[in-house]
Design a protein around this motif. Structure first.
Motif, short mmCIF file in Angstrom:
data_model
loop_
_atom_site.label_atom_id
_atom_site.label_comp_id
_atom_site.label_asym_id
_atom_site.label_seq_id
_atom_site.Cartn_x
_atom_site.Cartn_y
_atom_site.Cartn_z
N ARG A 73 87.87 26.87 52.05
CA ARG A 73 89.20 26.95 51.42
C ARG A 73 89.20 27.92 50.26
NH1 ARG A 73 92.98 22.13 52.47
NH2 ARG A 73 92.07 21.43 54.42
N ARG A 79 99.82 29.12 54.23
CA ARG A 79 99.82 28.71 55.62
C ARG A 79 99.53 29.90 56.53
NH1 ARG A 79 104.62 25.61 58.30
NH2 ARG A 79 105.06 27.78 58.65
N TYR A 81 97.46 39.69 65.13
CA TYR A 81 97.08 39.05 63.87
C TYR A 81 98.08 39.41 62.77
CZ TYR A 81 94.23 38.01 59.75
OH TYR A 81 93.79 37.54 58.54
N LEU A 120 94.22 37.67 74.88
CA LEU A 120 93.16 36.70 75.11
C LEU A 120 93.05 36.35 76.59
CD1 LEU A 120 93.82 34.26 72.12
CD2 LEU A 120 92.23 36.16 72.22
N VAL A 175 92.62 30.92 61.97
CA VAL A 175 92.27 30.30 63.25
C VAL A 175 92.35 31.33 64.36
CG1 VAL A 175 92.93 28.56 64.94
CG2 VAL A 175 93.00 28.00 62.52
N LEU A 176 93.40 32.17 64.32
CA LEU A 176 93.55 33.20 65.34
C LEU A 176 92.38 34.17 65.31
CD1 LEU A 176 95.25 34.57 67.55
CD2 LEU A 176 96.24 35.98 65.76
N ARG A 194 95.83 30.45 56.70
CA ARG A 194 95.00 29.53 57.48
C ARG A 194 95.31 29.62 58.96
NH1 ARG A 194 95.08 23.98 55.27
NH2 ARG A 194 93.12 23.88 56.40
N VAL A 195 96.60 29.80 59.30
CA VAL A 195 96.93 29.93 60.72
C VAL A 195 96.32 31.21 61.29
CG1 VAL A 195 98.80 30.28 62.36
CG2 VAL A 195 99.05 28.58 60.58
N ALA A 212 94.93 24.29 64.34
CA ALA A 212 96.16 25.05 64.09
C ALA A 212 97.36 24.12 63.91
CB ALA A 212 96.41 26.02 65.24
N ALA A 220 90.43 24.27 68.45
CA ALA A 220 91.20 25.29 67.75
C ALA A 220 92.67 24.89 67.68
CB ALA A 220 91.05 26.63 68.47
N LEU A 231 100.20 37.26 70.99
CA LEU A 231 98.95 36.60 70.62
C LEU A 231 98.15 36.19 71.87
CD1 LEU A 231 99.96 34.15 67.76
CD2 LEU A 231 99.18 36.50 67.62
N ILE A 244 96.45 27.10 72.36
CA ILE A 244 96.09 27.67 71.05
C ILE A 244 97.25 28.50 70.51
CG2 ILE A 244 94.49 29.14 69.81
CD1 ILE A 244 92.39 28.55 71.84
N ILE A 271 97.31 22.63 60.45
CA ILE A 271 97.73 23.59 59.42
C ILE A 271 99.25 23.77 59.47
CG2 ILE A 271 97.57 25.99 58.70
CD1 ILE A 271 94.70 25.94 59.89
N GLY A 301 105.05 26.85 63.52
CA GLY A 301 105.95 26.93 62.37
C GLY A 301 106.80 28.18 62.35
N VAL A 302 106.75 28.96 63.42
CA VAL A 302 107.45 30.24 63.41
C VAL A 302 108.76 30.11 64.17
CG1 VAL A 302 107.28 32.66 64.08
CG2 VAL A 302 105.25 31.42 63.36
N LEU A 346 99.48 27.91 67.13
CA LEU A 346 99.50 28.87 66.03
C LEU A 346 100.93 29.23 65.65
CD1 LEU A 346 96.66 31.30 67.13
CD2 LEU A 346 96.64 29.80 65.15
N GLU A 366 101.28 20.94 57.82
CA GLU A 366 101.08 20.65 56.39
C GLU A 366 102.36 20.82 55.57
OE1 GLU A 366 97.91 23.04 54.96
OE2 GLU A 366 96.39 21.68 55.80
N ILE A 392 104.99 34.28 59.14
CA ILE A 392 104.95 33.04 58.36
C ILE A 392 105.12 33.39 56.89
CG2 ILE A 392 103.59 31.01 57.80
CD1 ILE A 392 102.15 31.38 60.43
N GLU A 393 106.12 32.81 56.26
CA GLU A 393 106.43 33.24 54.89
C GLU A 393 105.47 32.67 53.87
OE1 GLU A 393 110.45 32.89 53.59
OE2 GLU A 393 111.17 33.88 55.41
N VAL A 452 89.31 32.48 66.82
CA VAL A 452 89.47 32.40 68.28
C VAL A 452 89.26 33.78 68.90
CG1 VAL A 452 91.12 32.01 70.14
CG2 VAL A 452 91.00 30.40 68.26
N LEU A 477 88.55 29.40 55.88
CA LEU A 477 88.92 28.12 56.50
C LEU A 477 87.98 27.02 56.07
CD1 LEU A 477 89.74 28.47 60.31
CD2 LEU A 477 91.23 27.67 58.48
#
Lengths: 250, 229
Positions: A86, A155, A143, B177, A162-163, A158-159, B223, B219, B173, B155, B226, B162-163, B159, B229, A150-151, A166, A83
């Protein structure tokens, strides 16, 4: 100058060949340590005065549990590096860690449950360590699930990074909350895993399998990292040269 | 512009006011998680036993699991519309701190879901056999705990922006937590029902909430950036 080694790690072809060269340096000591450690633990070490022979599953269970946390930390560290700087290769490392970590965690759970059967008289006890491992397994699966959903690879990298970051902040909180939760409800059935004194003939094999599992993780990570780099860079021209070179040698 | 606020705080205040306005004009959406909470807590007596003596023992757990699931369900309202119509993108491009804007969104989300849940929770607990003296303790524990849940949920929602069909993934997820919040929240409720001092688990919930307030918006905004983007 001092940072050249770090910058070179950002180059997929360099990392690919480095991983290939390093793999045997991890794999052979790992095999040696695990085999000797298991021999020492399963054959040489004396039976436990309370648990008899049953405690010997410890030589697989404890290293697996160590590795589950270590892999999670490695994954989060790699994801964090990815992250911040990069760095594609760091993301590839994190991606390669996830399934390994889930496997180690699963092993720790299964061996813990099998160990519990003779000791607690049940396959599952809501012991804080086992519960923590279970939550850790869910985190690994989450995770992997996020990554799979996410295809676009960059992305997803990077997503999921973050997980992972966290999650690693949350791991100590979960650890202590589970510990306290359990101490409030505990019945007297649970044995303490860490005895104050462990005779050296029991401890040394444990340290050997522990180190062996660490090196095994290193070796498996390197193999998976190469596969990950190959699949990510499949359009790059250096891959064709590498594959052609490997085909010529074979 | 109201006096004394920095531009970032002023923007955050406007976002919060907008979200609250929108919610007041669509009260149905705000009520849904509460109805869900009421239904889930009704299921337990039907599934376990109608005897209050037995229900009393599981009441803290039932109330907290139901509150956790309801706040998870409510997360859908946090970003969904704003992500669809591009508002979130405008926030990211606005030049204002996205962290503050998301903090404002999460705060208004808590006002619309966490706070009503905290008021509903003792009603459900009373129906499950909790003594009257425990009401204030239950309100306090759910109110503080749901701050942490909203922030963790923010958070998770960021995350999974985009799904497609993100509901199940969001739960996978977020729920691990949320385990510490569940543990301390249920413990506080349990102590409140037993008529004991609930300060210790409440402090721990507060600590988690403060940690969440400090770190979660950072966070979440990372997210969201990202994902956009």
């Amino acid at each position: 100058m001092a940072w050249t080694w770090f910058h070179r790690l950002a180059s997929p072809p360099y990392v690919y060949s480095l991983a290939a060269r390093l793999t045997p340096w991890f794999a052979w000591p790992a095999a040696l340590l695990i085999v000797t450690g298991l021999y020492g633990g399963l054959v040489v070490a004396p039976p436990d005065y309370q648990q008899g022979e049953g405690y010997r599953i410890l030589y697989v269970h404890v290293p697996s549990a160590w590795m589950s946390l270590m892999v999670y930390t490695t994954m989060a560290a790699a994801a964090g590096i990815g992250l911040v700087w990069r760095m594609k290769v760091a993301h590839a490392v994190a991606a390669s860690c996830a399934a390994l970590g889930a496997t180690f965690t699963f092993c720790a759970l299964v061996t813990g449950s099998l160990w519990g059967a003779p000791m607690w008289g049940t396959y599952w006890e809501w012991d804080p360590r086992l519960t923590f491992e279970l939550v850790l397994l869910f985190q690994f699966l989450g995770y992997m699930g996020l990554r799979a959903a996410i295809e676009d690879v960059q992305r997803a990298d990077r997503v999921s990074a973050v997980l992972a970051v966290v999650g690693v902040v949350n791991v100590p909180i979960i650890h202590y909350s589970v510990e306290w939760w359990n101490s409030l409800h505990q019945t007297a059935s649970v044995m303490k895993l860490s005895k104050p004194s462990m005779p050296p003939e029991m401890l040394i094999p444990l340290l050997m399998t522990g180190l062996g599992f660490t090196l095994l993780f290193g070796a498996l990570l390197l193999v998976r990292l190469r596969a990950e780099v190959l699949s990510r860079e499949r359009a790059a021209s250096w891959i064709r040269e590498v594959v052609a070179g490997e085909a010529a040698r074979a | 512009m109201s006096a004394g606020l920095t531009p970032a705080l002023e923007a955050a205040r406007l976002v919060m006011a907008r979200d609250l306005h929108l919610a007041i004009r669509r009260p149905g959406e705000v009520l849904q998680p509460l109805v869900f909470f009421a239904i889930v807590t009704t299921l337990f007596p039907l599934a376990i036993t109608p005897e209050l003596a037995q229900l009393r023992q599981v009441a803290p757990g039932v109330v907290w699991v139901a509150a956790l699931l309801a706040s998870l369900l409510a997360l859908e309202f946090l970003y969904r519309d704003d992500a669809h119509d591009g508002t979130l993108e405008q926030y990211a491009l606005s030049g204002q701190s996205l962290t503050w804007l998301l903090f404002a969104k999460t705060a208004s989300h808590w006002l619309l879901t966490g706070l009503p849940l905290a008021i509903m929770a003792p009603v459900a607990a009373l129906a499950l056999g909790a003594p009257k003296g425990s009401v204030s303790g239950i309100i306090a524990s759910v109110a503080i705990g749901s701050i942490a849940l909203s922030l963790l949920g923010a958070i998770g929602a960021s995350l999974t922006l985009g799904v497609r069909r993100s509901g199940v993934l969001l739960s996978i997820l977020t729920l691990p937590l949320a385990i510490p919040v569940l543990i301390f929240g249920a413990r506080a409720t349990q102590l409140a029902m037993a008529g004991e001092d609930i300060a210790a688990p409440l402090y721990l919930l507060g600590a988690i909430a403060v940690l969440g307030i400090t770190l979660a918006p950072l966070a979440a905004s990372a997210a969201v950036r990202i994902s956009l983007e």
